[in-house]
Design a protein around this motif. Structure first.
Motif, PDB file in Angstrom:
ATOM      1  N   GLU A  70     -35.915  -7.950  46.369  1.00  0.00           N
ATOM      2  CA  GLU A  70     -35.379  -6.611  46.613  1.00  0.00           C
ATOM      3  C   GLU A  70     -34.470  -6.099  45.499  1.00  0.00           C
ATOM      4  O   GLU A  70     -34.628  -4.958  45.039  1.00  0.00           O
ATOM      5  CB  GLU A  70     -34.648  -6.592  47.953  1.00  0.00           C
ATOM      6  CG  GLU A  70     -34.122  -5.220  48.374  1.00  0.00           C
ATOM      7  CD  GLU A  70     -35.241  -4.261  48.731  1.00  0.00           C
ATOM      8  OE1 GLU A  70     -34.979  -3.044  48.729  1.00  0.00           O
ATOM      9  OE2 GLU A  70     -36.358  -4.720  49.000  1.00  0.00           O
ATOM     10  N   PRO A  71     -33.474  -6.871  44.995  1.00  0.00           N
ATOM     11  CA  PRO A  71     -32.570  -6.320  43.966  1.00  0.00           C
ATOM     12  C   PRO A  71     -33.301  -5.904  42.686  1.00  0.00           C
ATOM     13  O   PRO A  71     -33.023  -4.828  42.136  1.00  0.00           O
ATOM     14  CB  PRO A  71     -31.583  -7.455  43.708  1.00  0.00           C
ATOM     15  CG  PRO A  71     -31.619  -8.280  44.952  1.00  0.00           C
ATOM     16  CD  PRO A  71     -33.033  -8.217  45.422  1.00  0.00           C
ATOM     17  N   SER A  72     -34.223  -6.739  42.196  1.00  0.00           N
ATOM     18  CA  SER A  72     -34.924  -6.383  40.954  1.00  0.00           C
ATOM     19  C   SER A  72     -35.871  -5.209  41.171  1.00  0.00           C
ATOM     20  O   SER A  72     -36.034  -4.359  40.284  1.00  0.00           O
ATOM     21  CB  SER A  72     -35.704  -7.590  40.420  1.00  0.00           C
ATOM     22  OG  SER A  72     -36.656  -8.057  41.362  1.00  0.00           O
ATOM     23  N   TYR A  73     -36.473  -5.149  42.347  1.00  0.00           N
ATOM     24  CA  TYR A  73     -37.355  -4.017  42.673  1.00  0.00           C
ATOM     25  C   TYR A  73     -36.559  -2.717  42.722  1.00  0.00           C
ATOM     26  O   TYR A  73     -36.963  -1.701  42.146  1.00  0.00           O
ATOM     27  CB  TYR A  73     -38.046  -4.288  44.012  1.00  0.00           C
ATOM     28  CG  TYR A  73     -38.850  -3.129  44.543  1.00  0.00           C
ATOM     29  CD1 TYR A  73     -40.093  -2.798  44.011  1.00  0.00           C
ATOM     30  CD2 TYR A  73     -38.378  -2.371  45.611  1.00  0.00           C
ATOM     31  CE1 TYR A  73     -40.832  -1.729  44.506  1.00  0.00           C
ATOM     32  CE2 TYR A  73     -39.102  -1.308  46.117  1.00  0.00           C
ATOM     33  CZ  TYR A  73     -40.331  -0.992  45.566  1.00  0.00           C
ATOM     34  OH  TYR A  73     -41.055   0.063  46.066  1.00  0.00           O
ATOM     35  N   GLU A  74     -35.421  -2.750  43.414  1.00  0.00           N
ATOM     36  CA  GLU A  74     -34.604  -1.547  43.522  1.00  0.00           C
ATOM     37  C   GLU A  74     -34.049  -1.117  42.165  1.00  0.00           C
ATOM     38  O   GLU A  74     -33.962   0.075  41.860  1.00  0.00           O
ATOM     39  CB  GLU A  74     -33.455  -1.784  44.509  1.00  0.00           C
ATOM     40  CG  GLU A  74     -33.859  -1.658  45.946  1.00  0.00           C
ATOM     41  CD  GLU A  74     -34.504  -0.314  46.256  1.00  0.00           C
ATOM     42  OE1 GLU A  74     -34.028   0.717  45.751  1.00  0.00           O
ATOM     43  OE2 GLU A  74     -35.507  -0.305  46.988  1.00  0.00           O
ATOM     44  N   GLU A  75     -33.663  -2.083  41.352  1.00  0.00           N
ATOM     45  CA  GLU A  75     -33.149  -1.747  40.024  1.00  0.00           C
ATOM     46  C   GLU A  75     -34.235  -1.086  39.180  1.00  0.00           C
ATOM     47  O   GLU A  75     -33.984  -0.122  38.455  1.00  0.00           O
ATOM     48  CB  GLU A  75     -32.638  -3.009  39.325  1.00  0.00           C
ATOM     49  CG  GLU A  75     -31.980  -2.744  37.986  1.00  0.00           C
ATOM     50  CD  GLU A  75     -31.387  -3.994  37.368  1.00  0.00           C
ATOM     51  OE1 GLU A  75     -30.777  -3.882  36.293  1.00  0.00           O
ATOM     52  OE2 GLU A  75     -31.536  -5.085  37.954  1.00  0.00           O
ATOM     53  N   THR A  76     -35.462  -1.587  39.286  1.00  0.00           N
ATOM     54  CA  THR A  76     -36.571  -0.981  38.562  1.00  0.00           C
ATOM     55  C   THR A  76     -36.817   0.440  39.025  1.00  0.00           C
ATOM     56  O   THR A  76     -36.978   1.362  38.208  1.00  0.00           O
ATOM     57  CB  THR A  76     -37.854  -1.817  38.747  1.00  0.00           C
ATOM     58  OG1 THR A  76     -37.605  -3.160  38.371  1.00  0.00           O
ATOM     59  CG2 THR A  76     -38.989  -1.258  37.891  1.00  0.00           C
ATOM     60  N   CYS A  77     -36.850   0.646  40.332  1.00  0.00           N
ATOM     61  CA  CYS A  77     -37.083   1.993  40.864  1.00  0.00           C
ATOM     62  C   CYS A  77     -35.958   2.956  40.481  1.00  0.00           C
ATOM     63  O   CYS A  77     -36.201   4.117  40.171  1.00  0.00           O
ATOM     64  CB  CYS A  77     -37.230   1.924  42.381  1.00  0.00           C
ATOM     65  SG  CYS A  77     -38.734   1.119  42.956  1.00  0.00           S
ATOM     66  N   ARG A  78     -34.716   2.450  40.475  1.00  0.00           N
ATOM     67  CA  ARG A  78     -33.595   3.301  40.110  1.00  0.00           C
ATOM     68  C   ARG A  78     -33.671   3.732  38.652  1.00  0.00           C
ATOM     69  O   ARG A  78     -33.496   4.920  38.323  1.00  0.00           O
ATOM     70  CB  ARG A  78     -32.282   2.561  40.367  1.00  0.00           C
ATOM     71  CG  ARG A  78     -31.035   3.363  40.008  1.00  0.00           C
ATOM     72  CD  ARG A  78     -29.773   2.541  40.238  1.00  0.00           C
ATOM     73  NE  ARG A  78     -29.724   1.361  39.385  1.00  0.00           N
ATOM     74  CZ  ARG A  78     -29.330   1.360  38.111  1.00  0.00           C
ATOM     75  NH1 ARG A  78     -28.949   2.500  37.533  1.00  0.00           N
ATOM     76  NH2 ARG A  78     -29.284   0.246  37.427  1.00  0.00           N
ATOM     77  N   LEU A  79     -33.976   2.789  37.770  1.00  0.00           N
ATOM     78  CA  LEU A  79     -34.035   3.125  36.346  1.00  0.00           C
ATOM     79  C   LEU A  79     -35.208   4.057  36.021  1.00  0.00           C
ATOM     80  O   LEU A  79     -35.127   4.852  35.081  1.00  0.00           O
ATOM     81  CB  LEU A  79     -34.157   1.838  35.514  1.00  0.00           C
ATOM     82  CG  LEU A  79     -32.922   0.933  35.524  1.00  0.00           C
ATOM     83  CD1 LEU A  79     -33.229  -0.373  34.815  1.00  0.00           C
ATOM     84  CD2 LEU A  79     -31.730   1.643  34.885  1.00  0.00           C
ATOM     85  N   LEU A  80     -36.286   3.962  36.803  1.00  0.00           N
ATOM     86  CA  LEU A  80     -37.437   4.830  36.586  1.00  0.00           C
ATOM     87  C   LEU A  80     -37.352   6.124  37.404  1.00  0.00           C
ATOM     88  O   LEU A  80     -38.291   6.927  37.361  1.00  0.00           O
ATOM     89  CB  LEU A  80     -38.718   4.083  36.943  1.00  0.00           C
ATOM     90  CG  LEU A  80     -39.067   2.901  36.049  1.00  0.00           C
ATOM     91  CD1 LEU A  80     -40.288   2.167  36.587  1.00  0.00           C
ATOM     92  CD2 LEU A  80     -39.335   3.365  34.622  1.00  0.00           C
ATOM     93  N   HIS A  81     -36.255   6.303  38.157  1.00  0.00           N
ATOM     94  CA  HIS A  81     -36.037   7.497  38.983  1.00  0.00           C
ATOM     95  C   HIS A  81     -37.163   7.668  40.009  1.00  0.00           C
ATOM     96  O   HIS A  81     -37.673   8.771  40.229  1.00  0.00           O
ATOM     97  CB  HIS A  81     -35.934   8.753  38.111  1.00  0.00           C
ATOM     98  CG  HIS A  81     -34.776   8.717  37.150  1.00  0.00           C
ATOM     99  ND1 HIS A  81     -33.482   8.947  37.513  1.00  0.00           N
ATOM    100  CD2 HIS A  81     -34.750   8.433  35.816  1.00  0.00           C
ATOM    101  CE1 HIS A  81     -32.684   8.836  36.467  1.00  0.00           C
ATOM    102  NE2 HIS A  81     -33.434   8.511  35.418  1.00  0.00           N
ATOM    103  N   MET A  82     -37.519   6.554  40.640  1.00  0.00           N
ATOM    104  CA  MET A  82     -38.490   6.589  41.733  1.00  0.00           C
ATOM    105  C   MET A  82     -37.723   6.662  43.039  1.00  0.00           C
ATOM    106  O   MET A  82     -37.041   5.721  43.416  1.00  0.00           O
ATOM    107  CB  MET A  82     -39.370   5.343  41.716  1.00  0.00           C
ATOM    108  CG  MET A  82     -40.288   5.255  40.510  1.00  0.00           C
ATOM    109  SD  MET A  82     -41.300   3.744  40.572  1.00  0.00           S
ATOM    110  CE  MET A  82     -42.318   3.985  39.111  1.00  0.00           C
ATOM    111  N   ALA A  83     -37.843   7.753  43.737  1.00  0.00           N
ATOM    112  CA  ALA A  83     -37.088   7.957  44.977  1.00  0.00           C
ATOM    113  C   ALA A  83     -37.554   6.993  46.054  1.00  0.00           C
ATOM    114  O   ALA A  83     -38.706   6.589  46.072  1.00  0.00           O
ATOM    115  CB  ALA A  83     -37.250   9.402  45.444  1.00  0.00           C
TER     116      ALA A  83
END
Length: 244
Positions: A231-244
């Motif tokens: 979960e943490p690495s997935y969320e960090e990836t989505c945040r940096l790519l601006h995936m809501a």
């Protein structure tokens, strides 16, 4: 935030799935560095498969090509033997495989590969030959005592590669049922026994859109493992790519 569908609208309209798959391995590596014991290193590996063609010129075996009948040494020439005709010719597509993975090495044992985290792409699931190639790769790693984790969040291909792997090795998992879910994570490790068949330990986690991603055990040797929360690495990836 929970697992999103990166292959359908609305995310698909703004981001290609390959953006997540390309960046997520690096984020996993960042989190692994905080939990790996001394002597172990890890690195991301991303490779996009592609169709390719080989330009092969076709030559006719006739007199215009300068190939005459077989001659012997007594004729003052060099004996030329025509190659045998193939017994079968097939048209096929030998495309390369997508690879989105993280590799963990034991640096104290000459950078020996001890674990691999494979993130499934649509191309890994789109054709029978690609599915066979993927599970064959996993089986080959297990034969070498490499712990393998598979993470599959592809929603547009209704196949379960974990089920395909079990079929290849002659095993079953009651958790899968008659209609295996196509979103899941699994960790598999092989344990060799003296003069006996190897044992496979499996940790299977079905996933679903809107739910938190699981935590996977990553085995570094027979008695040592780390727990990797996805979960943490997935969320960090989505945040940096601006995936809501």
């Amino acid at each position: 935030m929970p697992l999103r569908d990166h292959f359908c609208s609305p995310i698909k309209d703004r981001h290609a799935w390959s953006e997540l798959h390309s960046m997520w391995p690096a984020m996993i590596v960042r989190h692994l560095f905080d939990i790996l014991p001394a002597g172990y290193v890890c690195a991301p590996s991303v490779h996009f498969g592609k169709l390719f063609e080989i330009d092969v010129s076709t030559f006719e075996l006739d007199e215009r090509a300068g190939i005459g009948p077989v001659t012997g040494a007594g004729d003052g020439g060099v004996a030329t033997v025509a190659p045998p005709e193939p017994t079968l010719t097939l048209e096929t597509d030998l495309s390369e495989q997508d690879e989105f993975e993280v590799r963990v090495y034991d640096a104290e044992r000459g950078r020996t590969l001890v674990a691999a985290i494979e993130i499934v792409s649509p191309a890994n699931k789109d054709r029978p030959e690609n599915r066979r190639a993927f599970v064959a790769k996993v089986a080959a790693l297990l034969q070498k005592d490499v712990c393998v984790s598979v993470v599959d969040l592809v929603t547009i291909r209704q196949f379960n590669l974990y089920a395909d792997l079990l079929e290849l090795i002659g095993g079953t998992d009651p958790q899968l049922g008659p209609d295996p879910p196509h979103l899941y994570s699994v960790t598999i490790r092989s344990r060799k026994r003296t003069e006996q068949r190897s044992l496979l330990d499996l940790w299977y986690y079905p996933m679903a859109l809107g739910q938190i991603l699981p935590t996977l055990p990553i085995w570094l040797d027979a008695d040592r493992r780390v727990m990797l929360p996805l979960e943490p690495s997935y969320e960090e990836t989505c945040r940096l790519l601006h995936m809501a």
